[in-house]
Design an enzyme around this catalytic site. Sequence first.
Site, PDB file in Angstrom:
ATOM      1  N   SER A 202      27.909  34.598  35.426  1.00 12.87           N
ATOM      2  CA  SER A 202      28.686  34.401  34.334  1.00 12.87           C
ATOM      3  C   SER A 202      28.098  32.658  33.811  1.00 12.87           C
ATOM      4  O   SER A 202      27.534  32.647  33.655  1.00 12.87           O
ATOM      5  CB  SER A 202      29.697  34.309  34.919  1.00 12.87           C
ATOM      6  OG  SER A 202      31.185  34.191  33.794  1.00 12.87           O
TER       7      SER A 202
ATOM      8  N   HIS B  22      32.994  42.546  32.598  1.00  5.33           N
ATOM      9  CA  HIS B  22      32.365  41.223  33.397  1.00  5.33           C
ATOM     10  C   HIS B  22      32.037  41.663  34.873  1.00  5.33           C
ATOM     11  O   HIS B  22      31.578  40.714  35.300  1.00  5.33           O
ATOM     12  CB  HIS B  22      33.046  40.255  32.501  1.00  5.33           C
ATOM     13  CG  HIS B  22      32.452  39.152  32.843  1.00  5.33           C
ATOM     14  ND1 HIS B  22      30.921  38.270  32.546  1.00  5.33           N
ATOM     15  CD2 HIS B  22      32.783  37.519  33.389  1.00  5.33           C
ATOM     16  CE1 HIS B  22      30.386  37.478  32.607  1.00  5.33           C
ATOM     17  NE2 HIS B  22      31.622  36.990  33.703  1.00  5.33           N
ATOM     18  N   ASP B  23      33.269  42.100  35.174  1.00  4.24           N
ATOM     19  CA  ASP B  23      33.552  41.896  36.640  1.00  4.24           C
ATOM     20  C   ASP B  23      32.154  42.496  37.399  1.00  4.24           C
ATOM     21  O   ASP B  23      31.820  42.452  38.360  1.00  4.24           O
ATOM     22  CB  ASP B  23      35.046  42.823  36.703  1.00  4.24           C
ATOM     23  CG  ASP B  23      36.143  40.890  36.937  1.00  4.24           C
ATOM     24  OD1 ASP B  23      35.650  40.308  36.823  1.00  4.24           O
ATOM     25  OD2 ASP B  23      37.068  41.382  37.345  1.00  4.24           O
TER      26      ASP B  23
ATOM     27  N   ARG C 185      45.197  32.889  33.223  1.00  5.86           N
ATOM     28  CA  ARG C 185      45.047  33.589  33.770  1.00  5.86           C
ATOM     29  C   ARG C 185      44.942  35.320  33.957  1.00  5.86           C
ATOM     30  O   ARG C 185      43.807  35.493  33.170  1.00  5.86           O
ATOM     31  CB  ARG C 185      45.311  33.312  35.731  1.00  5.86           C
ATOM     32  CG  ARG C 185      44.532  34.555  36.461  1.00  5.86           C
ATOM     33  CD  ARG C 185      43.163  34.743  36.798  1.00  5.86           C
ATOM     34  NE  ARG C 185      43.182  35.275  37.823  1.00  5.86           N
ATOM     35  CZ  ARG C 185      41.276  35.534  37.652  1.00  5.86           C
ATOM     36  NH1 ARG C 185      40.790  34.510  37.174  1.00  5.86           N
ATOM     37  NH2 ARG C 185      40.560  35.695  39.074  1.00  5.86           N
TER      38      ARG C 185
ATOM     39  N   ASP D 260      30.427  45.167  29.667  1.00  4.91           N
ATOM     40  CA  ASP D 260      30.287  43.630  29.353  1.00  4.91           C
ATOM     41  C   ASP D 260      30.727  43.421  28.360  1.00  4.91           C
ATOM     42  O   ASP D 260      29.459  42.754  27.594  1.00  4.91           O
ATOM     43  CB  ASP D 260      30.068  42.568  30.335  1.00  4.91           C
ATOM     44  CG  ASP D 260      29.658  41.248  30.449  1.00  4.91           C
ATOM     45  OD1 ASP D 260      31.238  40.794  30.068  1.00  4.91           O
ATOM     46  OD2 ASP D 260      29.375  40.364  30.989  1.00  4.91           O
TER      47      ASP D 260
END
Length: 389
Positions: free
Chosen positions: A148, A355-356, A218, A322
Amino acid sequence: MLIATPQSMHFPAALPLQSGASIRGYDLSFETYGTLDAGHSNAVLVCHALNASHHVAGVYLGQDKSEGWWDNMIGPGKPVDTDLFFVIGVNNLGSCFGSTGPMHINPDTGRVYGADFPVVTVEDWVDAQARLLDALGIETLAAVLGGSLGGMQALGWTLQYPGRVRHAVVVASAPNLTAENIAFNEVARRAIVTDPDFHGGHFYQYGVTPKRGLRIARMIGHITYLSDDVMNEKFGRQLRDTLVGAAGSGVYKYSTQEVEFQIESYLRYQGDKFAEYFDANTYLLITRALDYFDPARAFGGDLSLALARATAKFLLVSFTTDWRFSPQRSREIVKALLDNRRALSYAEIDAPHGHDAFLLEDARYLGVMRSYFESIAKELTSVAVGVKA
């Protein structure tokens, strides 16, 4: 079990920043794992993403639940094997996990920086990391690795210090942010700066924290880190357990404000947890650094020209679901490197996690990483044998 030991180094000399400002008398927090070889040739620098830190791997003595954020990747016998490599994790300037940041004292004024902390960029972080490596006696990195925002730093290393990097491993990253990504960052920032407890970034002196803004920031970010498939599989349209009975009885009470769906409860939990430990000014600084990163800007938008300076060998990894840093963005880097006839490998992993995925267990992904770092280790062994001969 790998035991991690936090370290810190002080740098009295001023560090010139891309903005034209500078910062002096700063500290960098870092951790190291493994042993530096006699030739100082086996160092691997790990660059962290937005809300991570220098605590990359292992646990702290007596704290079993303190695993580093990439502990599945780094350690003895793991893909980045600390029996073979000397791994360094550095906390970036402006962060809130030990390195000098907005909550620290400005040596020039004697007051807490707050909103006056200078704007920092990916390029500034790379320069600061280079100073740390100088102090550790490391001239050349066997590899620089990041996912990232950390991948942007790895890419930055190959452009700012091309002669100091043999390999660059860029995971789930991009050569710059899309307009959509910048938009997500801006909405998150607005949530923070419009929180009544923000006080123009000088909330420390009021003894408050803009937790409402941090929670929303968040929550927005977390939505972008997960894929639609994962959210549907994990939460779907499930109601909270306490409401299922009421809904099934036909007397369900509708509401526009209460937390009723499992996904809502999950996001609020993540937001509440984040607001307890992360610094609001740090969030603003780091998301701006993400926005500003664009090595092709100085070359009229031509990424191939920008990457002509890079001499390292590359591994790029992306994940099919992602959408924050899509495979297409990694392929832009691949094409630019091929245009320059650079040595590279590319893996596009069919993973459902969004993405994680770069932080999670996936046998194919970890296998690619293990294979690549084993090849680096063999390369180092060959060089050492050649030197002895």
